[in-house]
Design an enzyme around this catalytic site. Sequence first.
Site, PDB file in Angstrom:
ATOM      1  N   ASP A 101      43.358  28.933  46.082  1.00 21.85           N
ATOM      2  CA  ASP A 101      44.185  30.109  45.740  1.00 21.85           C
ATOM      3  C   ASP A 101      44.897  30.505  47.017  1.00 21.85           C
ATOM      4  O   ASP A 101      44.268  31.041  47.931  1.00 21.85           O
ATOM      5  CB  ASP A 101      43.302  31.295  45.308  1.00 21.85           C
ATOM      6  CG  ASP A 101      42.580  31.029  43.995  1.00 21.85           C
ATOM      7  OD1 ASP A 101      43.255  30.912  42.978  1.00 21.85           O
ATOM      8  OD2 ASP A 101      41.335  30.953  44.005  1.00 21.85           O
ATOM      9  N   ARG A 109      42.150  32.711  51.590  1.00 24.50           N
ATOM     10  CA  ARG A 109      40.795  32.141  51.589  1.00 24.50           C
ATOM     11  C   ARG A 109      40.287  31.731  52.978  1.00 24.50           C
ATOM     12  O   ARG A 109      39.100  31.636  53.190  1.00 24.50           O
ATOM     13  CB  ARG A 109      40.761  30.885  50.688  1.00 24.50           C
ATOM     14  CG  ARG A 109      41.077  31.169  49.236  1.00 24.50           C
ATOM     15  CD  ARG A 109      39.888  31.794  48.539  1.00 24.50           C
ATOM     16  NE  ARG A 109      40.125  32.025  47.129  1.00 24.50           N
ATOM     17  CZ  ARG A 109      40.055  33.210  46.545  1.00 24.50           C
ATOM     18  NH1 ARG A 109      39.769  34.284  47.252  1.00 24.50           N
ATOM     19  NH2 ARG A 109      40.259  33.343  45.258  1.00 24.50           N
ATOM     20  N   ARG A 170      48.405  41.924  43.530  1.00 23.66           N
ATOM     21  CA  ARG A 170      48.628  40.483  43.361  1.00 23.66           C
ATOM     22  C   ARG A 170      49.744  40.183  42.367  1.00 23.66           C
ATOM     23  O   ARG A 170      50.096  39.031  42.152  1.00 23.66           O
ATOM     24  CB  ARG A 170      47.335  39.816  42.885  1.00 23.66           C
ATOM     25  CG  ARG A 170      46.215  39.906  43.901  1.00 23.66           C
ATOM     26  CD  ARG A 170      44.881  39.484  43.312  1.00 23.66           C
ATOM     27  NE  ARG A 170      44.877  38.114  42.843  1.00 23.66           N
ATOM     28  CZ  ARG A 170      43.924  37.596  42.066  1.00 23.66           C
ATOM     29  NH1 ARG A 170      42.899  38.351  41.683  1.00 23.66           N
ATOM     30  NH2 ARG A 170      43.976  36.344  41.684  1.00 23.66           N
ATOM     31  N   LYS A 200      49.262  32.227  36.286  1.00 21.26           N
ATOM     32  CA  LYS A 200      48.004  32.839  35.837  1.00 21.26           C
ATOM     33  C   LYS A 200      48.181  34.340  35.623  1.00 21.26           C
ATOM     34  O   LYS A 200      49.160  34.899  36.119  1.00 21.26           O
ATOM     35  CB  LYS A 200      46.889  32.551  36.851  1.00 21.26           C
ATOM     36  CG  LYS A 200      47.125  33.083  38.280  1.00 21.26           C
ATOM     37  CD  LYS A 200      46.085  32.502  39.243  1.00 21.26           C
ATOM     38  CE  LYS A 200      46.183  33.094  40.616  1.00 21.26           C
ATOM     39  NZ  LYS A 200      45.269  32.494  41.587  1.00 21.26           N
ATOM     40  N   HIS A 201      47.309  35.016  34.888  1.00 18.96           N
ATOM     41  CA  HIS A 201      46.087  34.633  34.195  1.00 18.96           C
ATOM     42  C   HIS A 201      46.362  34.808  32.700  1.00 18.96           C
ATOM     43  O   HIS A 201      46.336  35.940  32.212  1.00 18.96           O
ATOM     44  CB  HIS A 201      44.934  35.546  34.602  1.00 18.96           C
ATOM     45  CG  HIS A 201      44.694  35.613  36.101  1.00 18.96           C
ATOM     46  ND1 HIS A 201      45.406  36.436  36.957  1.00 18.96           N
ATOM     47  CD2 HIS A 201      43.817  34.934  36.902  1.00 18.96           C
ATOM     48  CE1 HIS A 201      44.970  36.277  38.198  1.00 18.96           C
ATOM     49  NE2 HIS A 201      44.010  35.372  38.205  1.00 18.96           N
ATOM     50  N   HIS A 213      35.736  39.641  37.203  1.00 17.77           N
ATOM     51  CA  HIS A 213      34.676  39.037  38.016  1.00 17.77           C
ATOM     52  C   HIS A 213      33.328  39.625  37.608  1.00 17.77           C
ATOM     53  O   HIS A 213      32.285  39.022  37.825  1.00 17.77           O
ATOM     54  CB  HIS A 213      34.908  39.301  39.516  1.00 17.77           C
ATOM     55  CG  HIS A 213      36.146  38.650  40.032  1.00 17.77           C
ATOM     56  ND1 HIS A 213      37.306  39.343  40.286  1.00 17.77           N
ATOM     57  CD2 HIS A 213      36.412  37.356  40.326  1.00 17.77           C
ATOM     58  CE1 HIS A 213      38.224  38.493  40.719  1.00 17.77           C
ATOM     59  NE2 HIS A 213      37.707  37.291  40.756  1.00 17.77           N
ATOM     60  N   ASP A 286      40.061  30.033  34.632  1.00 19.73           N
ATOM     61  CA  ASP A 286      39.742  30.860  35.785  1.00 19.73           C
ATOM     62  C   ASP A 286      38.290  30.519  36.137  1.00 19.73           C
ATOM     63  O   ASP A 286      37.592  29.835  35.376  1.00 19.73           O
ATOM     64  CB  ASP A 286      39.906  32.351  35.420  1.00 19.73           C
ATOM     65  CG  ASP A 286      40.153  33.224  36.651  1.00 19.73           C
ATOM     66  OD1 ASP A 286      39.934  32.745  37.773  1.00 19.73           O
ATOM     67  OD2 ASP A 286      40.555  34.386  36.485  1.00 19.73           O
TER      68      ASP A 286
END
Length: 535
Positions: A101, A109, A170, A200-201, A213, A286
């Site tokens: 990502d 990341r 985002r 996405k998503h 999450h 995902d």
Amino acid sequence: MHSVPSYKEATEKLNLKQKVGQLFMPAVFINDTEEEVQQIEDLIRTQAIGAICFFHSRASAATNFEGKKKVVHNEHSYDRLKQLISRYQKAAQFPLLIAIDAEWGLAMRIENTNQYPYAITLGAIQENSELIFEVGRQIALDCKEAGIHWNLAPVVDINDNPENPVIGYRSFGDDKNKVLSKAKAYLSGMESVGVLNAIKHFPGHGDTATDSHLGLPVITKSKVELKDNELYPFSKLIKQGVDAVMVGHLAVPALDDSENPATTSAKIITDVLRTELGFDGVIISDALNMHAVSKKYPQKGTLESTAFKAGMDVMCFSEYVEEGIQQIINSATKERIEASYKRIWKLKEQAFINTDQEQSISSPLALNKVLAQHSLTELYGNAPVVEQIKKSNFLNLSVNNQKENGFSAAIEKQYGQQHHQLELNAIHEIRSLAADHENIVLALFPPFVKPKNLFGFQPELLDFINEIISQKNVLIYLFGNPYVLDILELNPSANVVVAYQDFPEFQTEAFHHFIGQIEAKGKLPVKLKNHHEKV
């Protein structure tokens, strides 16, 4: 450099179990121990894994959102990334697709790598699609240089819920046409370098107040509303051609009344995405470790086989690869396996065509400077007061995060107004200083970009900020997520400049704006609860 056998050659070489292995993309972490790295190498060798997705560390993985495990900072993370990519490729009989990502660059990341602005910052830029193209291109170059083929980006969710805990910054904004045009430019930039994408998503994570999450968000809109808004960027971009679509963990009763998460819903994946929208590329899940789904399928491998059965091609962040492969072999037809395997292999061929061009990587500084100039946004409720503040003996105040505050330092240097930092133990002192000043310039550096726990501001500090906002003429420069303004008690005559990022380049341009050298060209890409904007 690795070369990939053609689809025809590979089809003759791989047995059915290996073809199913190609559909799995476990997570790998740059901060893993040697023992954990060897376990992944073993998994790649024995299960014919097709792809891996890089994350920072098991402690920073999304489901540790509660922050119970400590995240270790790694100075050499970029070298480590390249070293692990090389090791994992060596372990693979067939070259791996390497994914990450990198929505705003590898820095999402991997620390000490190039970082570009968040999508919300790019959303503030008016027109200038070539700037967004350049961001997509630079990120793709950084990916390629590291040995990464697949950037799981951009986010094309329309962020029309200010309470959204996970998309927010985002997303390019709350206007479907602007989200579409920014996404197009970003995608074109990546494509110009030959790096794969994933929008996405699906079917749209923008209008939710739950973080997938941790729990399953439910989108309660009608199908007509979804087609008009959430599904709009997806359907337009699919017509134009994208490599992959990532399906989110969302329950959408209008599309599947069983309230299955989209990731395990044949009605959403096969009926809507494949059939209605006509998407024939790779459909990727995902992360399957996310609590929205992982808690629902406790039996190892069942989540993977259920997602596959619903129409998924790639199982991202599968935690039970062996069991998942076995369950798919036991339950799926050979034709269905072949169809997904063919899609992923074709993607692989495409990724490995583009690997040898030498490209020059440039530092993000020059581009970030221009992005800062074009995104700065004035939210002035009373513009004449702004000039009055600047000409007065104002209090130069800031609430800092870990980044160096060059903005307030530059004001001190130019205006001679001493820079004071507002901290919990300094409230008393600042209160007495403020008593002598009618006007205050307040630089806000939010500790977090996510809204969780008031963006990291201590409640007592926030109370004090609101106290001075109500009593004084305050000019705020915000170096962070514009949704921070929703936790401030601003009245309609408040004056705010949103700089969106705390990068040094953004601070410098904010200072240039403060001294009147540049104009603010940006517009807020989302609606705030306390919304007013420069007319």
